[in-house]
Structure formats: C-alpha cells, structure tokens
Motif scaffolding. Structure first.
Motif, PDB file in Angstrom:
ATOM      1  N   PRO A  64     -12.709   3.588   5.441  1.00  0.00           N
ATOM      2  CA  PRO A  64     -11.461   3.840   4.706  1.00  0.00           C
ATOM      3  C   PRO A  64     -10.380   4.569   5.523  1.00  0.00           C
ATOM      4  O   PRO A  64      -9.259   4.717   5.063  1.00  0.00           O
ATOM      5  N   LEU A  65     -10.691   4.991   6.745  1.00  0.00           N
ATOM      6  CA  LEU A  65      -9.762   5.782   7.546  1.00  0.00           C
ATOM      7  C   LEU A  65      -8.415   5.085   7.760  1.00  0.00           C
ATOM      8  O   LEU A  65      -7.354   5.681   7.557  1.00  0.00           O
ATOM      9  N   VAL A  66      -8.430   3.822   8.178  1.00  0.00           N
ATOM     10  CA  VAL A  66      -7.182   3.108   8.466  1.00  0.00           C
ATOM     11  C   VAL A  66      -6.384   2.898   7.186  1.00  0.00           C
ATOM     12  O   VAL A  66      -5.162   3.075   7.172  1.00  0.00           O
ATOM     13  N   LEU A  67      -7.063   2.565   6.105  1.00  0.00           N
ATOM     14  CA  LEU A  67      -6.372   2.398   4.825  1.00  0.00           C
ATOM     15  C   LEU A  67      -5.689   3.696   4.410  1.00  0.00           C
ATOM     16  O   LEU A  67      -4.527   3.677   3.971  1.00  0.00           O
ATOM     17  N   GLU A  68      -6.345   4.810   4.563  1.00  0.00           N
ATOM     18  CA  GLU A  68      -5.738   6.095   4.190  1.00  0.00           C
ATOM     19  C   GLU A  68      -4.526   6.400   5.057  1.00  0.00           C
ATOM     20  O   GLU A  68      -3.500   6.853   4.548  1.00  0.00           O
ATOM     21  N   LYS A  69      -4.637   6.159   6.363  1.00  0.00           N
ATOM     22  CA  LYS A  69      -3.481   6.359   7.246  1.00  0.00           C
ATOM     23  C   LYS A  69      -2.335   5.438   6.853  1.00  0.00           C
ATOM     24  O   LYS A  69      -1.176   5.851   6.834  1.00  0.00           O
ATOM     25  N   LEU A  70      -2.662   4.197   6.539  1.00  0.00           N
ATOM     26  CA  LEU A  70      -1.645   3.223   6.146  1.00  0.00           C
ATOM     27  C   LEU A  70      -0.926   3.664   4.872  1.00  0.00           C
ATOM     28  O   LEU A  70       0.306   3.607   4.791  1.00  0.00           O
ATOM     29  N   LYS A  86      -9.463  -9.302  11.909  1.00  0.00           N
ATOM     30  CA  LYS A  86      -9.405  -9.693  10.495  1.00  0.00           C
ATOM     31  C   LYS A  86      -9.160  -8.446   9.647  1.00  0.00           C
ATOM     32  O   LYS A  86      -9.794  -7.406   9.852  1.00  0.00           O
ATOM     33  N   ILE A  87      -8.251  -8.551   8.699  1.00  0.00           N
ATOM     34  CA  ILE A  87      -7.910  -7.420   7.849  1.00  0.00           C
ATOM     35  C   ILE A  87      -9.026  -7.213   6.818  1.00  0.00           C
ATOM     36  O   ILE A  87      -9.404  -8.145   6.107  1.00  0.00           O
ATOM     37  N   PRO A  88      -9.542  -5.980   6.717  1.00  0.00           N
ATOM     38  CA  PRO A  88     -10.615  -5.704   5.757  1.00  0.00           C
ATOM     39  C   PRO A  88     -10.164  -5.906   4.300  1.00  0.00           C
ATOM     40  O   PRO A  88      -8.981  -5.719   3.971  1.00  0.00           O
ATOM     41  N   ALA A  89     -11.116  -6.255   3.470  1.00  0.00           N
ATOM     42  CA  ALA A  89     -10.834  -6.554   2.059  1.00  0.00           C
ATOM     43  C   ALA A  89     -10.197  -5.371   1.334  1.00  0.00           C
ATOM     44  O   ALA A  89      -9.350  -5.572   0.464  1.00  0.00           O
ATOM     45  N   ASP A  90     -10.574  -4.131   1.687  1.00  0.00           N
ATOM     46  CA  ASP A  90     -10.000  -2.987   0.965  1.00  0.00           C
ATOM     47  C   ASP A  90      -8.506  -2.840   1.245  1.00  0.00           C
ATOM     48  O   ASP A  90      -7.732  -2.460   0.355  1.00  0.00           O
ATOM     49  N   ILE A  91      -8.063  -3.183   2.451  1.00  0.00           N
ATOM     50  CA  ILE A  91      -6.633  -3.118   2.757  1.00  0.00           C
ATOM     51  C   ILE A  91      -5.894  -4.249   2.048  1.00  0.00           C
ATOM     52  O   ILE A  91      -4.824  -4.032   1.470  1.00  0.00           O
ATOM     53  N   ILE A  92      -6.473  -5.446   2.045  1.00  0.00           N
ATOM     54  CA  ILE A  92      -5.851  -6.567   1.329  1.00  0.00           C
ATOM     55  C   ILE A  92      -5.725  -6.244  -0.158  1.00  0.00           C
ATOM     56  O   ILE A  92      -4.688  -6.483  -0.774  1.00  0.00           O
ATOM     57  N   ALA A  93      -6.757  -5.652  -0.733  1.00  0.00           N
ATOM     58  CA  ALA A  93      -6.730  -5.303  -2.165  1.00  0.00           C
ATOM     59  C   ALA A  93      -5.688  -4.225  -2.459  1.00  0.00           C
ATOM     60  O   ALA A  93      -5.058  -4.246  -3.520  1.00  0.00           O
ATOM     61  N   ALA A  94      -5.491  -3.300  -1.529  1.00  0.00           N
ATOM     62  CA  ALA A  94      -4.533  -2.215  -1.742  1.00  0.00           C
ATOM     63  C   ALA A  94      -3.088  -2.685  -1.620  1.00  0.00           C
ATOM     64  O   ALA A  94      -2.180  -2.047  -2.176  1.00  0.00           O
ATOM     65  N   PHE A  95      -2.869  -3.796  -0.909  1.00  0.00           N
ATOM     66  CA  PHE A  95      -1.514  -4.310  -0.678  1.00  0.00           C
ATOM     67  C   PHE A  95      -1.444  -5.810  -0.971  1.00  0.00           C
ATOM     68  O   PHE A  95      -1.170  -6.610  -0.083  1.00  0.00           O
ATOM     69  N   PRO A  96      -1.666  -6.193  -2.241  1.00  0.00           N
ATOM     70  CA  PRO A  96      -1.675  -7.621  -2.568  1.00  0.00           C
ATOM     71  C   PRO A  96      -0.302  -8.261  -2.343  1.00  0.00           C
ATOM     72  O   PRO A  96       0.728  -7.721  -2.769  1.00  0.00           O
ATOM     73  N   ASN A  97      -0.285  -9.367  -1.626  1.00  0.00           N
ATOM     74  CA  ASN A  97       0.950 -10.092  -1.293  1.00  0.00           C
ATOM     75  C   ASN A  97       1.974  -9.211  -0.587  1.00  0.00           C
ATOM     76  O   ASN A  97       3.178  -9.423  -0.715  1.00  0.00           O
ATOM     77  N   LYS A  98       1.479  -8.232   0.153  1.00  0.00           N
ATOM     78  CA  LYS A  98       2.360  -7.350   0.925  1.00  0.00           C
ATOM     79  C   LYS A  98       1.928  -7.286   2.389  1.00  0.00           C
ATOM     80  O   LYS A  98       2.367  -6.429   3.130  1.00  0.00           O
ATOM     81  N   ILE A  99       1.063  -8.223   2.790  1.00  0.00           N
ATOM     82  CA  ILE A  99       0.643  -8.313   4.185  1.00  0.00           C
ATOM     83  C   ILE A  99       0.949  -9.735   4.641  1.00  0.00           C
ATOM     84  O   ILE A  99       0.495 -10.704   4.027  1.00  0.00           O
ATOM     85  N   ILE A 100       1.749  -9.843   5.719  1.00  0.00           N
ATOM     86  CA  ILE A 100       2.079 -11.165   6.230  1.00  0.00           C
ATOM     87  C   ILE A 100       1.700 -11.255   7.705  1.00  0.00           C
ATOM     88  O   ILE A 100       1.609 -10.253   8.402  1.00  0.00           O
ATOM     89  N   ASN A 101       1.476 -12.478   8.148  1.00  0.00           N
ATOM     90  CA  ASN A 101       1.059 -12.740   9.516  1.00  0.00           C
ATOM     91  C   ASN A 101       1.894 -13.880  10.082  1.00  0.00           C
ATOM     92  O   ASN A 101       2.356 -14.749   9.333  1.00  0.00           O
ATOM     93  N   ILE A 102       2.050 -13.871  11.405  1.00  0.00           N
ATOM     94  CA  ILE A 102       2.661 -15.017  12.076  1.00  0.00           C
ATOM     95  C   ILE A 102       1.573 -15.724  12.869  1.00  0.00           C
ATOM     96  O   ILE A 102       0.741 -15.077  13.519  1.00  0.00           O
ATOM     97  N   HIS A 103       1.584 -17.050  12.786  1.00  0.00           N
ATOM     98  CA  HIS A 103       0.604 -17.863  13.506  1.00  0.00           C
ATOM     99  C   HIS A 103       1.358 -18.842  14.399  1.00  0.00           C
ATOM    100  O   HIS A 103       2.338 -19.447  13.953  1.00  0.00           O
ATOM    101  N   PRO A 104       0.906 -19.039  15.652  1.00  0.00           N
ATOM    102  CA  PRO A 104       1.661 -19.864  16.596  1.00  0.00           C
ATOM    103  C   PRO A 104       1.385 -21.363  16.506  1.00  0.00           C
ATOM    104  O   PRO A 104       1.245 -22.051  17.521  1.00  0.00           O
ATOM    105  N   ALA A 105       1.300 -21.874  15.284  1.00  0.00           N
ATOM    106  CA  ALA A 105       1.124 -23.311  15.059  1.00  0.00           C
ATOM    107  C   ALA A 105       1.555 -23.608  13.630  1.00  0.00           C
ATOM    108  O   ALA A 105       1.791 -22.699  12.834  1.00  0.00           O
TER     109      ALA A 105
END
Length: 188
Positions: A64-70, A86-105
């Motif tokens: 939980p350390l990174v989630l708490e810092k975030l 890969k982003i851990p499930a607890d971070i995804i759950a804490a920020f639903p539809n608030k995490i975006i990524n860029i993919h080079p394809a």
C-alpha cells in the motif's frame, strides 16, 4: 486547479512534454512524477523542472506504500508516460477511470505484456503495416485493454525500419499526448 501525477520508467521525454504543456495552464498542473527505476532520466528532468518525484521499488509497488504516497498528491488524473510496470489493482480501484496510458501502436494491435517501445516498432516493421500510431487509453487490470480515449495515425513506407517508426511515433506522442490529457481533464 486540477492535479496530474505522471508515472514514468525511462528517459522522460513524454513526461517533460506534459509538465511543460501544463506549466502554462490555468486549469491543471503536474504535481509529481512517480518512478520505479532509480537511473531513469525522468528523475533528472523532474528535478530540473522543479516537480517533486517519488522513487519506489518493485516490492514497494506491491504494497500500500505507493498508493498512500499517490493519495497525498490528490491527483485528478494519473498519466502513464512510458511506465512499464502493471498498475496494481488497489491503485486502479482507488482511481477508477482516472488512470490513462499511452501505447505506441494502434490498439488492439501490438498490445499486451512485453509489447512496449522497440518491441512494438519491430513488430510493426516486420508486418509491413501501412500505418501505425498511438493509442491513449484508460488503464484497467489487463495490459493495454482499457477503453480507448484517442488514437492518432501516421503513414508508413514499406522500407521503414523500427528506428524510423519509433521517430514517427515519438513525434505523434509529443504533439498529441498533452492535448488528450487536457481533453480527459475537461470531461471530468
């Protein structure tokens, strides 16, 4: 003022571009850079641009350390800009539809575990695709499978090698990624 936190693992050219883009904004700013690689160039860029950075280990990421810092930065949006873990499930759950990524394809092509950077560009070159591009998408529990927010394309020549493709993709990222980030923030 909305808060953006950028996650990056590499040199940080996309992170720097986003930081500079929002430095002129009256609506959002990059409040921190999170990084999981102690020798990553993004850490030097963040320091030079006076943006706080948070370095963490692979082991820390699974606690939980990174989630708490975030959470301390109260992000309205978390932007993955060349972040390879890969982003851990607890971070995804804490920020639903608030995490975006860029993919080079152009997803769903060339997505999934292990498909990043030159791995993607080599695959595109080997398949002699007539076009490629970038995809910005929401992050979910699976690599590169979240809902696509935007895609931007570039034409390829049959003789294009991975290096030429990488350069074309980099230009697309630099031009469009900050704009897509801003559009996502405006829709919140």
């Amino acid at each position: 003022m909305k808060n953006i936190v950028v996650f990056a693992s590499g040199s940080g050219s996309n992170a720097e571009n986003i930081i500079n883009y929002f430095a002129k904004s009256a609506t959002a700013r990059v409040v921190a850079v999170f990084c999981n690689a102690k020798n990553a160039g993004v850490l030097e860029r963040a320091e030079r641009l006076n943006v706080p950075s948070e370095l963490f280990s692979k082991e820390d990421f699974l606690t939980p350390l990174v989630l708490e810092k975030l959470k301390n930065y109260q992000p309205d949006l978390v932007v993955l800009a060349g972040f390879l873990a890969k982003i851990p499930a607890d971070i995804i759950a804490a920020f639903p539809n608030k995490i975006i990524n860029i993919h080079p394809a152009l997803l769903p092509k060339y997505g999934g575990k292990g498909m990043y950077g030159m791995h993607v560009h080599r695959a595109v070159a080997e398949n002699r695709d007539p076009e490629t591009g970038i995809s910005v998408h929401f992050v979910n529990e699976h690599y590169d499978e979240g809902n696509i927010i935007a895609q931007h394309k570039v034409a390829l020549h049959p003789e294009d090698q991975a290096e030429e493709i990488a350069a074309k993709i980099h230009r697309l990222e630099q031009e469009f990624f900050p704009i897509v980030v801003e559009e996502v923030l405006q829709k919140q």
